[in-house]
Design a protein around this motif. Structure first.
Motif, PDB file in Angstrom:
ATOM      1  N   TRP A 257       0.952  -1.189   0.053  1.00 32.63           N
ATOM      2  CA  TRP A 257      -0.125   0.085   0.034  1.00 32.63           C
ATOM      3  C   TRP A 257       0.608   1.328   0.042  1.00 32.63           C
ATOM      4  CZ3 TRP A 257      -4.853   1.340  -0.595  1.00 32.63           C
ATOM      5  CH2 TRP A 257      -5.180   2.464  -0.301  1.00 32.63           C
ATOM      6  N   SER A 258       0.405   2.306  -0.493  1.00 40.60           N
ATOM      7  CA  SER A 258       1.104   3.609  -0.739  1.00 40.60           C
ATOM      8  C   SER A 258       0.068   4.796  -0.988  1.00 40.60           C
ATOM      9  CB  SER A 258       2.136   3.861  -1.605  1.00 40.60           C
ATOM     10  OG  SER A 258       2.501   4.949  -1.802  1.00 40.60           O
ATOM     11  N   PRO A 259       0.031   5.598  -0.016  1.00 36.05           N
ATOM     12  CA  PRO A 259      -1.213   6.650  -0.156  1.00 36.05           C
ATOM     13  C   PRO A 259      -0.786   7.544  -1.330  1.00 36.05           C
ATOM     14  CG  PRO A 259       0.498   6.974   1.681  1.00 36.05           C
ATOM     15  CD  PRO A 259       0.575   5.417   1.284  1.00 36.05           C
ATOM     16  N   ARG A 260       0.196   7.438  -1.969  1.00 36.02           N
ATOM     17  CA  ARG A 260       0.677   8.369  -3.065  1.00 36.02           C
ATOM     18  C   ARG A 260       0.151   7.701  -4.431  1.00 36.02           C
ATOM     19  NH1 ARG A 260       4.429   8.740   0.856  1.00 36.02           N
ATOM     20  NH2 ARG A 260       5.509   7.026   0.030  1.00 36.02           N
ATOM     21  N   TRP A 261      -0.150   6.596  -4.355  1.00 42.43           N
ATOM     22  CA  TRP A 261      -0.815   5.801  -5.706  1.00 42.43           C
ATOM     23  C   TRP A 261      -1.910   6.577  -6.190  1.00 42.43           C
ATOM     24  CZ3 TRP A 261      -0.300   0.154  -3.296  1.00 42.43           C
ATOM     25  CH2 TRP A 261       1.201  -0.148  -3.459  1.00 42.43           C
ATOM     26  N   GLU A 262      -2.127   6.524  -7.465  1.00 41.86           N
ATOM     27  CA  GLU A 262      -3.473   6.817  -8.032  1.00 41.86           C
ATOM     28  C   GLU A 262      -4.346   5.955  -7.532  1.00 41.86           C
ATOM     29  OE1 GLU A 262      -4.149   9.453 -10.234  1.00 41.86           O
ATOM     30  OE2 GLU A 262      -2.346  10.246  -9.545  1.00 41.86           O
ATOM     31  N   THR A 263      -5.799   6.242  -7.418  1.00 35.86           N
ATOM     32  CA  THR A 263      -6.948   5.600  -7.046  1.00 35.86           C
ATOM     33  C   THR A 263      -6.875   4.046  -7.950  1.00 35.86           C
ATOM     34  OG1 THR A 263      -7.958   7.604  -6.663  1.00 35.86           O
ATOM     35  CG2 THR A 263      -9.313   5.472  -6.343  1.00 35.86           C
ATOM     36  N   SER A 264      -6.616   4.424  -9.271  1.00 33.63           N
ATOM     37  CA  SER A 264      -6.967   3.179 -10.172  1.00 33.63           C
ATOM     38  C   SER A 264      -5.591   1.991  -9.832  1.00 33.63           C
ATOM     39  CB  SER A 264      -6.752   3.622 -11.499  1.00 33.63           C
ATOM     40  OG  SER A 264      -5.336   4.218 -11.727  1.00 33.63           O
ATOM     41  N   GLU A 265      -4.474   2.540  -9.450  1.00 39.98           N
ATOM     42  CA  GLU A 265      -3.455   1.743  -8.987  1.00 39.98           C
ATOM     43  C   GLU A 265      -3.695   0.967  -7.746  1.00 39.98           C
ATOM     44  OE1 GLU A 265       0.557   3.410  -8.993  1.00 39.98           O
ATOM     45  OE2 GLU A 265       1.546   1.405  -8.429  1.00 39.98           O
ATOM     46  N   MET A 266      -4.363   1.739  -6.858  1.00 39.83           N
ATOM     47  CA  MET A 266      -4.671   1.246  -5.523  1.00 39.83           C
ATOM     48  C   MET A 266      -5.665  -0.193  -5.529  1.00 39.83           C
ATOM     49  SD  MET A 266      -5.746   4.451  -3.327  1.00 39.83           S
ATOM     50  CE  MET A 266      -4.447   5.683  -2.802  1.00 39.83           C
ATOM     51  N   VAL A 267      -6.593   0.062  -6.618  1.00 39.72           N
ATOM     52  CA  VAL A 267      -7.474  -0.751  -6.804  1.00 39.72           C
ATOM     53  C   VAL A 267      -6.770  -2.117  -7.473  1.00 39.72           C
ATOM     54  CG1 VAL A 267      -9.645  -1.417  -8.116  1.00 39.72           C
ATOM     55  CG2 VAL A 267      -9.474   0.746  -6.845  1.00 39.72           C
ATOM     56  N   GLN A 268      -5.958  -1.888  -8.269  1.00 42.67           N
ATOM     57  CA  GLN A 268      -5.360  -2.590  -9.187  1.00 42.67           C
ATOM     58  C   GLN A 268      -4.485  -3.717  -8.305  1.00 42.67           C
ATOM     59  OE1 GLN A 268      -5.516  -3.762 -12.594  1.00 42.67           O
ATOM     60  NE2 GLN A 268      -4.332  -5.399 -11.707  1.00 42.67           N
ATOM     61  N   ARG A 269      -3.501  -2.975  -7.183  1.00 43.99           N
ATOM     62  CA  ARG A 269      -2.793  -3.573  -6.362  1.00 43.99           C
ATOM     63  C   ARG A 269      -3.454  -4.685  -5.340  1.00 43.99           C
ATOM     64  NH1 ARG A 269       3.143  -2.441  -5.717  1.00 43.99           N
ATOM     65  NH2 ARG A 269       3.325  -0.889  -7.343  1.00 43.99           N
ATOM     66  N   ILE A 270      -4.740  -4.063  -4.943  1.00 43.60           N
ATOM     67  CA  ILE A 270      -5.501  -4.807  -3.830  1.00 43.60           C
ATOM     68  C   ILE A 270      -6.026  -6.064  -4.703  1.00 43.60           C
ATOM     69  CG2 ILE A 270      -7.572  -4.687  -2.769  1.00 43.60           C
ATOM     70  CD1 ILE A 270      -7.335  -2.158  -1.941  1.00 43.60           C
ATOM     71  N   PHE A 271      -6.511  -5.617  -6.055  1.00 39.75           N
ATOM     72  CA  PHE A 271      -6.989  -6.829  -6.720  1.00 39.75           C
ATOM     73  C   PHE A 271      -5.993  -7.866  -6.899  1.00 39.75           C
ATOM     74  CE2 PHE A 271      -7.887  -9.008 -10.776  1.00 39.75           C
ATOM     75  CZ  PHE A 271      -9.313  -9.306 -10.528  1.00 39.75           C
ATOM     76  N   ASP A 272      -4.673  -7.450  -7.224  1.00 41.61           N
ATOM     77  CA  ASP A 272      -3.516  -8.475  -7.302  1.00 41.61           C
ATOM     78  C   ASP A 272      -3.294  -9.262  -5.926  1.00 41.61           C
ATOM     79  OD1 ASP A 272      -3.228  -7.503  -9.785  1.00 41.61           O
ATOM     80  OD2 ASP A 272      -1.653  -6.182  -9.396  1.00 41.61           O
ATOM     81  N   PHE A 273      -3.508  -8.359  -4.839  1.00 46.18           N
ATOM     82  CA  PHE A 273      -3.242  -8.985  -3.515  1.00 46.18           C
ATOM     83  C   PHE A 273      -4.135  -9.994  -3.340  1.00 46.18           C
ATOM     84  CE2 PHE A 273      -4.322  -8.982   0.919  1.00 46.18           C
ATOM     85  CZ  PHE A 273      -3.386  -9.562   1.576  1.00 46.18           C
ATOM     86  N   ILE A 274      -5.375  -9.794  -3.311  1.00 46.46           N
ATOM     87  CA  ILE A 274      -6.745 -10.628  -3.384  1.00 46.46           C
ATOM     88  C   ILE A 274      -6.561 -11.852  -4.147  1.00 46.46           C
ATOM     89  CG2 ILE A 274      -8.863 -10.983  -3.432  1.00 46.46           C
ATOM     90  CD1 ILE A 274      -9.317  -8.045  -2.863  1.00 46.46           C
ATOM     91  N   ALA A 275      -6.106 -11.694  -5.342  1.00 46.55           N
ATOM     92  CA  ALA A 275      -6.047 -13.084  -6.256  1.00 46.55           C
ATOM     93  C   ALA A 275      -5.074 -13.742  -5.735  1.00 46.55           C
ATOM     94  CB  ALA A 275      -5.509 -12.547  -7.630  1.00 46.55           C
ATOM     95  N   GLU A 276      -3.780 -13.183  -5.383  1.00 48.23           N
ATOM     96  CA  GLU A 276      -2.615 -13.838  -4.763  1.00 48.23           C
ATOM     97  C   GLU A 276      -2.950 -14.681  -3.552  1.00 48.23           C
ATOM     98  OE1 GLU A 276       1.345 -12.016  -3.268  1.00 48.23           O
ATOM     99  OE2 GLU A 276       1.085 -11.370  -5.345  1.00 48.23           O
TER     100      GLU A 276
END
Lengths: 416, 375
Positions: B340-359
């Motif tokens: 997680w990083s607060p500096r990410w764009e919202t779309s990146e936040m969602v993408q990263r969380i999606f990746d984490f959940i998939a993993e």
């Protein structure tokens, strides 16, 4: 507040009510379903008891003042003798007060309010009613004295002039009293001992106007003074000589409560505008209430002392037909002369110490008591001496008689 | 209070009470303990009302008479407010209680707003009364505060007695109004500072008790506990203290607004990868749940979004739709730390969380199976 200083509510130590009356109040409360209220009748009783201690300095006279509730009238509903904002409606209260004859005969000493399932604290309206009850009692006593001094008309005119024009319209009279005292001038509500003699009259209509719904200010005074003169029962409200009590009753009905029935008694003090909780003694018959017998004061007074004496004289004079005191009294002059004889005899018995003087022995004035007590004591000593003399005289007479008897017996023996 | 318990009241009383409960914009009067006088009574005709006062409530009892519905209600104040009651009745100098008595005098059971009016009037009088009490307190510091704050609108104060002696003075100082349009709801609530002075303590050495109060609804948006109160210096007074506090507070509220806006965009962009959320908090944006699956393993992911959203990463709670524990509850697992990083764009936040959940889905599945086997 200094203005109120002159009037002091009678201080009381506690309140006594007979178990039967308390039970009756609860009975009426229960029977009315819903909340209800009513008036309490009663009087004050002063008990003087001497406190005896080993240490002389601590001994003394202990005085206790008890307010005794001797009767009540339950109206069966709430807001019975007062209106929505706690002003007394004198005509209704007078109707209730008139019932006192059959309920102990004492004046109003306060009122009670029974409400279900609520905190046992005087409510806003109850406080207003209590205050109104107290004030109208004070007003009426004040008013009657005023009427005597200056005549009712003068007083009523002053009342009329003191009220603002809009206050005269019947529908606004009651609230106008509130408004004049709250919005208008900043004069204190009650001004009973102002140095200006007329001042009380000017402030009094404010107290009373609210209680007199649908009455203009002139007829107001007339009605009150009339009712006072006609029935000889001038007080509407609690007379100044009585304390103003408020009794709260509740019947919780909830099963978790320790008591189903609860009651609490407060004395209202007009000077401090406070409700002071008072302890209630429930008086029942039994050895635990021996003290009550000592202070017992019969409502119907016994016939005077001479009546009992006349009974004595009647039995002494062996008139077998007349045994009741009433018959004796009706016998008139003959009994009276025998009374005087009896009295003389009694005085001789008491070595000159009159029965009436016994009354001087009780009272707070200690110094006056001393010579009185000494007199009594001297009288008792004299009486003892007389008795001793009598005894010795009879004893010697007896001895002589016995001697004579013995000698005559001896003589008889010898003669045989 | 539930509507059906109001049904037990005399209809006109119920209407009065309903208006009272609804209160006005800024004042709410919770009603509780609606009861009958005695078990066989026809109507429930008495209740307690909680009157907001000085960031707290005072409890008054309102007593109607079910047998005589036209009678005006009676009010019972707590025992300790006996003097207030006496002042209401007696003294024109102390309290101007005319308006309240006027309502009782003109009582008409059909005018349903009357009860609310009465209670509001009495509350105003109670505020006046408490203020008079505080003004009489002989404490130079309290006196000074009253003088400097006297012109403040909405200031409330009260005297706290302990064993019949004045012990503390409590001030409720309004700071500013939070005015925030949340789409469906418009928040207009005032944040207060509570200051408690102990009476009889010297000016120099004691710091008053300070506490910020936010209305319940604002808490979803802004948590006062996060705010560090500015330091209280020696010989300070409330008026001196307020500007820095208001400043800091406003900044925080501003941040809360931005955070709420960010939370909403975050929730909106979730749908790109997760599909439409099953449930979402659209007012404050604090909660959102999505349904997701990895092969045949179907599970829910609940997002918990804090008031300091981008700085503070969302919590993820996985909830299996297929596995239940001993108590029949779905198996859940909480994740607080993941990339997680607060500096990410919202779309990146969602993408990263999606990746984490998939993993993470595989390991969550085995966790669920473990729970099943161990039960």
């Amino acid at each position: 507040m200094a203005a109120q200083g002159q009037f002091m509510d009678p201080a009381i130590d506690n309140v006594a009510v007979s178990g039967a009356i308390l039970a009756n109040i609860f009975q009426d409360f229960h029977a009315s379903r819903g909340d209800c209220d009513g008036v309490l009748f009663g009087h004050l009783q002063r008990t003087i008891s001497s406190k005896l201690e080993d240490d002389d300095e601590r001994s003394g006279v202990h005085e206790e003042i008890t307010a005794i509730i001797t009767g009540f009238f339950c109206s069966g509903s709430s807001c019975s003798f007062y209106n929505n904002f706690g002003r007394i409606i004198p005509s209704r209260l007078a109707k209730y007060a008139a019932k006192r004859g059959s309920r102990g005969g004492d004046p109003i000493i306060g009122w009670f309010s029974g409400r279900h399932n609520t905190p046992m604290v005087p409510s806003l309206r109850e406080a207003a009613v209590t205050r109104s009850l107290r004030l109208s009692g004070l007003y009426n006593s004040k008013e009657s004295s005023l009427a005597g001094n200056e005549g009712g008309f003068a007083a009523s005119q002053r009342i009329g002039s003191s009220s603002a024009p809009e206050e005269c319209s019947p529908t606004h009279v009651s609230i106008a009293s509130v408004s004049s005292k709250l919005y208008g001038n900043n004069t204190p509500l009650i001004d009973l001992d102002s140095s200006v003699p007329n001042a009380p009259v000017d402030t009094l209509p404010k107290l009373l106007a609210g209680q007199q719904v649908n009455m203009d200010s002139t007829s107001l005074l007339g009605t009150l003074s009339n009712s006072g003169k006609d029935k000889g029962v001038p007080q509407i409200g609690v007379p100044p000589s009585s304390p103003c009590l408020l009794m709260l009753l509740t019947e919780s009905g909830a099963h978790q409560a320790v008591h189903d029935h609860e009651y609490r008694l407060y004395q209202y003090h007009i000077t401090s505008e406070k409700f002071e909780p008072k302890s209630v003694k429930i008086v029942n018959i039994g050895p635990a209430f021996r003290v009550q017998y000592n202070t017992f004061l019969p409502v119907a007074p016994f016939p005077h002392f001479f009546a009992t004496k006349s009974k004595e004289s009647a039995s002494n004079s062996s008139s077998s037909s007349s045994k009741t005191p009433r018959r004796d009294l009706s016998q008139g002059s003959r009994t009276l002369s025998s009374l005087e004889r009896e009295q003389a005899l009694l005085d001789a018995y008491s070595e000159g110490y009159n029965v009436n003087r016994l009354a001087n022995l009780a009272g707070p004035d200690g110094l006056r008591l001393v010579p009185e007590l000494e007199d009594l004591y001297l009288g008792m000593l004299k009486k003892l001496e007389v008795l001793a003399k009598n005894v010795s005289e009879t004893a010697s007479a007896l001895a002589q008689q016995e001697n004579a008897n013995r000698q005559s017996r001896l003589k008889g023996n010898f003669s045989q | 209070m539930e509507g059906n318990s109001l049904m037990e009241m005399f209809p006109q009383h119920a209407a009065l009470t309903q208006v009272l409960i609804a209160g006005s914009n800024s004042l709410q009067f919770p009603v509780e303990n609606l009861r009958r006088g005695f078990p066989g009574a026809r109507y429930a005709d008495r209740f307690s009302v909680l009157v907001p006062f000085c960031l707290d409530y005072v409890k008054w009892d309102v007593v109607f008479n079910g047998e005589h519905p036209a009678h005006a209600p009676d009010i019972i104040f707590p025992l300790e407010d006996g003097k207030f009651q006496a002042a209401l009745i007696a003294d024109g100098n102390l309290l101007d209680s005319y308006a309240a008595w006027r309502i009782l005098h003109d009582w008409n059971v059909k005018e349903s707003s009357k009860l609310l009016e009465l209670i509001k009037q009495l509350r105003l009088l109670y505020l006046q009364y408490q203020r008079k009490l505080v003004e009489k307190v002989e404490d130079p510091r309290v006196q000074f505060e009253i003088q400097t704050l006297s012109s403040m609108h909405g200031l409330e104060m009260c005297l706290i007695m302990v064993a019949d002696k004045p012990s503390e003075v409590k001030f409720a100082v309004p700071l500013f109004q939070v005015d925030y349009d949340l789409g469906t709801v418009r928040l207009q609530e005032v944040i207060h500072l509570q200051v408690i002075y102990k009476i009889g303590q010297s000016w120099n050495f004691s710091v008053p008790q300070l506490k910020l109060f936010t209305p319940h609804r604002v808490k979803e948006l802004f948590d006062v506990d996060d705010l560090k109160l500015p330091a209280w210096h020696d010989r300070m007074c409330i008026k001196e203290y307020l500007p820095s506090l208001i400043d800091r507070c406003k900044r925080q509220v501003q941040e809360a607004y931005t955070s709420a806006a960010l939370r909403k965009t975050f929730i909106e962009s979730l749908s790109v990868l997760f599909g439409h959320p099953i449930e979402a908090d659209t007012i404050y944006g604090r909660k959102v749940s999505v349904l997701t699956s990895s092969a045949t393993f179907i599970f829910l992911v609940h997002f918990g979004l804090g008031v300091q959203f981008p700085r503070e990463q969302p919590t993820l709670t996985f909830q299996s739709c297929l596995h239940f524990d001993n108590n029949g509850k779905p198996v859940m697992r909480l994740y607080k730390e993941y990339p997680w990083s607060p500096r990410w764009e919202t779309s990146e936040m969602v993408q990263r969380i999606f990746d984490f959940i998939a993993e993470e889905s595989a390991s969550f599945k085995s966790y669920c199976n473990d729970v099943l086997q161990n039960r």
